[in-house]
Design a protein around this motif. Structure first.
Motif, mmCIF file in Angstrom:
data_model
loop_
_atom_site.group_PDB
_atom_site.id
_atom_site.type_symbol
_atom_site.label_atom_id
_atom_site.label_comp_id
_atom_site.label_asym_id
_atom_site.label_seq_id
_atom_site.Cartn_x
_atom_site.Cartn_y
_atom_site.Cartn_z
ATOM 1 N N ASP A 75 0.818 -1.222 0.000
ATOM 2 C CA ASP A 75 0.000 0.000 0.000
ATOM 3 C C ASP A 75 0.847 1.265 0.000
ATOM 4 N N TYR A 76 2.036 1.192 0.578
ATOM 5 C CA TYR A 76 2.838 2.401 0.787
ATOM 6 C C TYR A 76 4.165 2.413 0.036
ATOM 7 N N LYS A 77 4.428 1.422 -0.781
ATOM 8 C CA LYS A 77 5.694 1.402 -1.539
ATOM 9 C C LYS A 77 5.780 2.604 -2.456
ATOM 10 N N GLY A 78 6.926 3.265 -2.408
ATOM 11 C CA GLY A 78 7.154 4.412 -3.275
ATOM 12 C C GLY A 78 6.501 5.705 -2.816
ATOM 13 N N LYS A 79 5.841 5.682 -1.669
ATOM 14 C CA LYS A 79 5.178 6.895 -1.166
ATOM 15 C C LYS A 79 6.054 7.570 -0.122
ATOM 16 N N ASP A 80 5.814 8.850 0.051
ATOM 17 C CA ASP A 80 6.532 9.616 1.069
ATOM 18 C C ASP A 80 6.253 8.990 2.441
ATOM 19 N N PRO A 81 7.312 8.639 3.200
ATOM 20 C CA PRO A 81 7.114 7.948 4.478
ATOM 21 C C PRO A 81 6.235 8.713 5.470
#
Length: 136
Positions: free
Chosen positions: A37-43
């Motif tokens: 769900d969060y790969k490549g997104k701003d942490p």
């Protein structure tokens, strides 16, 4: 409760995990950032999104309770990933094994000690037990 006793061969058990340790929760939230769900997104944005998800789940979640669920229900509650375990109506080999497995749950790093047992004189003779010396 009749609902849980339709077939006596089936033993329904609920497993509930709860956490209120903020360090544990924060560590868990950060681990979730590796999910698809969060790969490549701003942490930081991903972390904020996950916190919103948690709040949404918390608003509709109904914890197990003896008052609401009665005496017939079986459950295991795990608090703070192994800090506390509460079990109700856990009986039988398989359910006890599940209880022990859940009781050994942990998320923090810890030391694991491994010991290599040496060959003894009795091992060479095929004898079990005793207090023999190590072989050469």
């Amino acid at each position: 409760n009749e609902e849980y006793q339709l077939d006596p061969r089936i033993k329904l058990i609920f497993v509930e995990t709860q956490a209120d340790d903020q360090d544990l929760l924060e560590n868990n939230y950060r681990m979730k950032l590796a999910n698809d769900d969060y790969k490549g997104k701003d942490p930081e944005q991903a972390l904020e999104d996950f916190r919103k998800r948690v709040k949404m789940y918390e608003s509709v979640y109904e914890p197990l309770s003896d008052e609401h669920d009665g005496n017939a229900v079986r459950y295991i509650k795990l608090m703070n990933a192994g800090e506390k375990l509460v079990a109700k109506n856990v009986e039988g080999f398989l359910l006890r094994r599940l209880q022990r497995l859940l009781g050994s749950t942990h998320l923090w790093p810890r030391t694991i000690w491994l010991a290599l047992v040496g060959e003894t004189e009795n091992d060479l003779k095929g004898v079990l037990g005793g207090d023999p010396s190590l072989s050469e």
